[in-house]
Write an enzyme that holds these catalytic residues in place. Structure first.
Site, PDB file in Angstrom:
ATOM      1  N   SER A 103       0.257  60.525  59.209  1.00 31.69           N
ATOM      2  CA  SER A 103       1.127  61.630  59.612  1.00 31.69           C
ATOM      3  C   SER A 103       1.492  61.505  61.098  1.00 31.69           C
ATOM      4  CB  SER A 103       0.451  62.968  59.271  1.00 31.69           C
ATOM      5  OG  SER A 103       1.350  64.043  59.381  1.00 31.69           O
ATOM      6  N   ASP A 210       5.292  64.853  48.853  1.00 31.56           N
ATOM      7  CA  ASP A 210       4.921  65.243  50.218  1.00 31.56           C
ATOM      8  C   ASP A 210       6.034  66.125  50.783  1.00 31.56           C
ATOM      9  OD1 ASP A 210       4.280  65.476  52.894  1.00 31.56           O
ATOM     10  OD2 ASP A 210       3.773  63.359  53.157  1.00 31.56           O
ATOM     11  N   HIS A 240       0.658  65.379  50.737  1.00 35.89           N
ATOM     12  CA  HIS A 240       0.740  64.766  52.060  1.00 35.89           C
ATOM     13  C   HIS A 240      -0.408  63.811  52.370  1.00 35.89           C
ATOM     14  CE1 HIS A 240       1.926  64.198  56.155  1.00 35.89           C
ATOM     15  NE2 HIS A 240       0.920  64.870  56.669  1.00 35.89           N
TER      16      HIS A 240
END
Length: 265
Positions: A103, A210, A240
């Site tokens: 991320s 996601d 995610h």
């Protein structure tokens, strides 16, 4: 439970998952609002593969110093991660170094590869914030950043993951902060303009459900970074955090298969 050692590099707390005779080094670069301790299971898989694993808590995150979730400049965070890589190499010289970024950590790892790619043997990006990510711009357009923390249900289909995240005192559960959002915008642009990573092997992992970092936006950044040479694995139904998903054993297997293919020896 995997053995964990703790280090302190000035303001940065670093976890080490040691290996008595490692054949590679891995630095895990965590995402926004969380901390390296959430990657204990992944670290166990990697130490089982023969890695010594290191994971810093970024400034303002986890056990590290700084105002919570405030990152003024991601270039400084890349510098912190570089010092952690130096710590690993000093302990185990001559070993291949792999970086795994999730991320926000994917943004940091991508920028690291642009700055220090010659030091890396492979790069793994999970749900990376690169390419097109509209959230910072939407929030910065508001007079006040809304106090809407990340929904635990957006992370994984495994309800235990969301429950642990919600109960974790080292996780930030408040609103995003303007300086960090501004830094995201700047660094997305910097990475977009920062050039490719040449022949450095890249594995891109993403869940196709996601909603925090949609894969279509990341794809633009991955293709720009890797010039079409990335290994891509998109997991059906995953949210995610693919390393914490219900099918994470398959995700772990993809990482190990990738490392088998690209690492020397």
């Amino acid at each position: 439970m995997t053995e964990v050692r703790e280090h302190l590099l000035d303001r940065i707390a670093v976890r080490e998952w040691p290996h008595p005779a490692p054949r590679l080094l891995v630095v895990v670069v965590h995402g926004y609002g969380e901390h390296a301790g959430r990657y204990d299971e992944l670290a166990g898989v990697l130490t089982g593969y023969g890695a010594a694993v290191y994971g810093p808590d970024h400034v303002g995150h986890g056990r590290s110093a700084g105002e919570r979730v405030v990152i003024e400049d991601f270039e400084d965070v890349v510098g912190d991660v570089h010092r952690v890589a130096g710590l690993a190499r000093a302990a185990h010289p001559g070993l291949p170094l792999v970086m795994v970024g999730h991320s926000m950590g994917g943004l940091i790892a991508a920028r690291y590869a642009q700055r220090y790619g010659e030091e890396l043997s492979a790069l793994v990006l999970s749900g990376p914030v690169i390419g097109v990510w509209e959230l910072p711009g939407r929030l910065l357009a508001l007079d006040e950043i809304p106090d809407t923390p990340i929904s635990p249900g957006a992370l994984s289909r495994d309800p235990a993951v969301g429950a642990a995240y919600a109960a974790d005192p080292l996780v930030w559960h408040g609103p995003m902060k303007r300086p960090t959002l501004q830094a995201f915008v700047r660094t997305l642009r910097t990475v977009a303009e920062g050039g490719g990573i040449g022949a450095l092997p890249l594995l891109w992992l993403h869940g196709d459900d996601d909603r925090l970092v949609p894969p279509a936006g990341s794809r633009i950044g991955v293709e720009r970074l890797a010039g079409g040479r990335a290994t891509e694995r998109i997991f059906a139904g995953a949210r995610h955090e693919v390393f914490h998903e219900t099918d994470r054993a398959a995700v772990h297997a993809e990482v190990i298969a990738f490392l088998d293919r690209v690492l020397p020896g």
